[in-house]
Design an enzyme around this catalytic site. Structure first.
Site, PDB file in Angstrom:
ATOM      1  N   CYS A 119       0.851  -1.189   0.000  1.00  0.00           N
ATOM      2  CA  CYS A 119       0.000   0.000   0.000  1.00  0.00           C
ATOM      3  C   CYS A 119       0.884   1.236   0.000  1.00  0.00           C
ATOM      4  O   CYS A 119       2.113   1.142   0.039  1.00  0.00           O
ATOM      5  CB  CYS A 119      -0.934   0.008   1.210  1.00  0.00           C
ATOM      6  N   CYS A 176       3.559   1.602   2.661  1.00  0.00           N
ATOM      7  CA  CYS A 176       4.836   0.928   2.394  1.00  0.00           C
ATOM      8  C   CYS A 176       5.787   1.898   1.681  1.00  0.00           C
ATOM      9  O   CYS A 176       6.972   1.978   2.000  1.00  0.00           O
ATOM     10  CB  CYS A 176       4.625  -0.303   1.514  1.00  0.00           C
ATOM     11  N   ASP A 203       7.061  27.685 -31.759  1.00  0.00           N
ATOM     12  CA  ASP A 203       8.110  28.075 -32.692  1.00  0.00           C
ATOM     13  C   ASP A 203       7.593  27.744 -34.087  1.00  0.00           C
ATOM     14  O   ASP A 203       6.702  26.896 -34.251  1.00  0.00           O
ATOM     15  CB  ASP A 203       9.386  27.289 -32.377  1.00  0.00           C
TER      16      ASP A 203
END
Length: 813
Positions: free
Chosen positions: A90, A93, A496
């Site tokens: 989870c 952890c 650009d």
């Protein structure tokens, strides 16, 4: 002399030494060196010496937290490593691993991504070897599968192990539930006291393996968290399971009548089932990266001395020649020397149509040779090519976390201790209310189980991981999860022109011959003349003549006139091509946004040639879609005003700025920011790099320079502008999914805790509700993994094919 240390403090650094003179051997040795060198004879503070400061940097002596932060090395002295960790259950952890790594001396930063099982660590190699980082993670009870990509085999083994544990738990739960019917039947039928007394021990024997084997991952991680002084999500589950089993076991020995063995088995089975679903979801969300790794060939068919031999791709050096047969993947980036083949680059660029590649063309390592054999000369080692760079970038993105994820993590960490306290309060309340120990314990267990914030912990990372995988599948490369957050806020895009909105190569747009002269004759003669020139406009004329199949004539007395054009004798006629300096008396060029070249022979102007950069075929549709979402668009170019305005009008951009230096692009970005807009910059050249880095979101074309791609947090692997609306669409979808995930996760928790505290849930229903919340979050996140970004797909696919003939060939009116 030593520092002014109090009782029990280290004589060198001043930290607590536990009654000794020094807190560690490092301080003792450094102090001895200082004393022997005479550095302390003058009464100087040892902490002001260069030796002490250097020892701090190298981690030889202890340090206070503030000193540790101050002694962190600059970024250029650090290295970055991405590890694949197995065994995380989870988000807690992930937080535990991150906290443990940051406590290591020499670790500058650590980010753990639960949804992709990746850990990104930046550290000082002088202070901490990489092996120590692996060992620190392994001491927490997790596995480290390697830092060379997703550990597919390890993940598969873990899922199989989880499946076995889940199956055993479900089998035992079914048996415990069946045998528990005896106690329910006893309310209506007489059951012998011998059976009543023996059955609890049978149930205990069946439940024990479910807890000790099937539930071991939950118990182990909870215990590791307690060892580190952290209450985790698994702590809630472990408390619920052990409370149910412990109370029932005590009742069995006491001869009681209330047992919750079936509840303990149900908790384990449903939790493992939910984790099994999550594991499958994680595997699917990281499948894009796994596919990239699978594209990396392991061997190359090297050509040396007229012979073929196989060589590991790690040993393939730039300049080496190798052979790729049909159906094989190209082992490294290179340039084709011999042969031709259709090449499938779909997993790298997102384009479904194979591209034809022949002598002189570049090929990407990992792409598939479909129809022919190619002899290729490597331009980069296998680990330095485009595919390897893409894998590293996606890996870093998967190991990164967005700001919303950090916020949710902080909430989750505070949530678990609060739930434990609230559960204890519920237990006390029901005991005080006279409900009995069994009812009070049942309600407290319900609170622990239903409040487990597993869904809350995976709501954000699973959605972000799925989104990053989907982006890479569509040829959009992001280097950090936070890019998706920025993308959804973009209110203006600055483009650009050359190489971005246009394809960056000059093409002959129109041939305008004078009366009595044919366009084909003009092109044949002028192409023959220009074949001796290296100018970009000359190449465009020659390429067009070749596309028409026109034969070139010999050229004599060729002359290049600086700043004017070229002349030479073609077929006995003095031909010329250039500007008005070489053809005086010609009219001013029309303001059509193109470059005009005058040409003729024997002293007479016979035609004008109009050149221009071809606009990308998908540019206008891309701009239309951006405008449809309320995004403002600009073109900023160093080209002339006429050309810039012409391109802007052709694609539908309303704002433009011509003859602009690189600094002008930054000025435009700052002006848009001053209006409160989040600004994206799209470019491809070296001169775009400052603006790409300065913008809130830099987007580089993969056909651009390496500097531009390094400066931009998002790279379009296929040089297609229609990927930009796709990226914006994906960012908005991701935000919607994250919001839905968090809404459902919080809703389940709030309603579940309320019902559990009120005694309206039993532990089995509470476990089912907790599992359902996780499945809901997983299902919503997987929608991103399956997303085709559909509304734009048709236009994207249309842009993949070759442009229509009228677009490729100029008019010859």
């Amino acid at each position: 002399m030593s520092v002014d240390a109090g009782r029990g403090q280290c004589r060198l650094c001043g930290l607590d030494a536990g009654g000794e003179e020094f807190c560690c051997p490092g301080c003792q040795n450094v102090y001895a060196i200082l004393e022997e060198s005479g550095a302390l004879a003058s009464g100087a503070d040892p902490r002001d010496t260069d030796l002490f400061r250097r020892s701090l940097e190298m981690g030889l002596v202890a340090r206070r937290p503030a000193a540790a932060a101050a002694a962190r090395p600059p970024a250029e002295e650090t290295r970055e490593s991405v590890l694949h960790v197995t065994g995380m259950w989870c988000a807690a952890c992930a937080w535990l691993i991150e906290r443990a790594l940051l406590s290591e001396n020499g670790v500058v930063a650590a980010e753990v991504m639960f949804a992709s099982d990746l850990v990104r660590i930046r550290y000082d190699p002088r202070a901490v070897p990489p092996g120590r980082l692996r060992g620190r993670i392994e001491r927490l009870g997790y596995g480290v599968a390697g830092d060379d990509g997703p550990a597919t085999d390890a993940s598969t083994r873990i899922r199989r192990d989880l499946l076995l544990r889940t199956g055993l738990a479900a089998f035992l739960w079914l048996n415990v539930m069946t045998l528990s019917l005896i106690f329910y039947v006893s309310y209506f039928e007489t059951v012998s006291e011998r059976v009543r007394g023996l059955m609890p021990f049978v149930l205990m024997a069946l439940t024990a393996p479910a807890i000790l084997y099937s539930g071991w991952p939950v118990l182990r991680i909870a215990a590791l968290g307690l060892r580190e002084g952290v209450l985790r999500m698994e702590s809630l589950l472990a408390l619920g399971i052990l409370a149910a089993f412990g109370y029932s076991s005590a009742e069995a020995f006491r001869g009681g009548r209330h047992f919750y063995f079936d509840t303990a088995c149900a908790l384990i089975t449903m939790v493992l089932a939910g984790k099994l679903i999550e594991a499958g979801a994680k595997a699917r969300t990281t499948r894009a990266v796994a596919l990239l790794h699978q594209m990396m060939p392991r061997k190359a068919r090297v050509l040396a001395g007229g012979r073929e031999r196989f060589l590991a791709v790690e040993q393939l050096a730039p300049g080496a020649r190798f052979l790729v047969k049909p159906g094989e993947r190209i082992p490294a980036d290179g340039v084709v020397e011999e042969g031709s083949s259709a090449v499938d680059e779909s997993l790298l660029t997102g384009e479904s149509a194979p591209r034809s590649r022949g002598p002189g063309d570049s090929v990407i390592g990992g792409s598939l040779a479909v129809s022919g054999a190619l002899t290729v000369r490597a331009t980069a080692a296998a680990g330095e090519g485009a595919l390897a760079g893409m894998i590293r970038t996606v890996g870093r993105a998967l190991a990164s976390r967005a700001s919303i994820e950090h916020t949710v993590d902080r909430v989750s960490r505070a949530f678990v201790p609060a739930v434990v306290l609230f559960s204890a309060a519920v237990l006390g309340f029901w005991l005080a209310a006279g409900a009995g120990a069994a009812t009070a314990l049942s309600n407290a267990i319900c609170v622990l189980v239903v409040a487990c914030p597993c869904a809350l912990g995976i709501a954000t990372p699973l959605a972000l991981t799925a989104a990053i995988g989907t982006a890479s599948r569509h040829g959009i490369l992001v280097n950090h999860a936070a890019v998706l957050e920025t993308t959804r806020r973009v209110g203006a895009v600055v483009f650009d022109k050359t190489g971005t909105v246009t394809e960056g190569e000059f093409r002959l747009l129109r041939v305008e011959p004078r009366a009595g002269v044919s366009a084909a004759e003009v092109v044949r003669i002028i192409a023959s003349l220009e074949s001796r020139s290296e100018h970009a406009l000359a190449r465009a004329v020659v390429e067009y003549a070749d596309s028409l199949g026109l034969a070139r004539e010999p050229v004599a007395d060729f002359e290049r006139i600086e700043g004017a054009g070229v002349t030479g004798v073609v077929g006995g006629r003095r031909a010329f091509a250039g500007n008005r300096r070489i053809a005086p008396g010609c009219p001013e060029p029309h303001d059509g946004g193109g470059t005009v070249v005058w040409c003729g022979w024997d002293g007479e102007v016979k035609a004008s040639l109009v050149f221009g950069e071809r606009i990308r075929p998908e540019a206008a549709e891309t701009i239309r879609r951006l405008h449809g979402t309320g995004v403002e668009t600009w073109i900023v170019s160093g080209d002339s005003e006429a050309v810039t305005r012409s391109v802007a009008e052709a694609v539908g951009i309303r704002h433009w700025r011509a003859e602009a230096l690189p600094a002008a692009k930054i000025e435009v970005i700052d002006a848009l920011r001053a209006e409160g807009k989040t600004v994206a910059m799209v470019g491809d050249g070296i001169n775009d790099a400052p603006a790409l880095a300065h913008a809130d979101l830099g987007i580089a074309m993969s056909t651009g320079t390496a500097l531009a791609m390094q400066a931009a947090p998002m790279v379009l692997m296929a040089p297609k502008l229609d990927r930009i609306p796709l990226a914006f669409d994906l960012a908005h979808r991701t935000l919607r999914v994250i919001r839905l995930n968090l809404f459902w996760a919080f809703l389940y928790n709030i309603l579940g805790i309320t019902l559990a505290a009120a005694g309206l849930l039993n532990p089995i229903l509470a476990t089912g509700a907790m599992t359902a919340s996780g499945i809901t979050v997983v299902g919503l996140s997987l929608q991103l993994g399956r997303a085709r970004l559909g509304a734009a797909e048709s236009s994207a696919e249309a842009a993949l094919g070759e442009p229509a003939a009228p677009a490729r060939r100029p008019s010859t009116t």
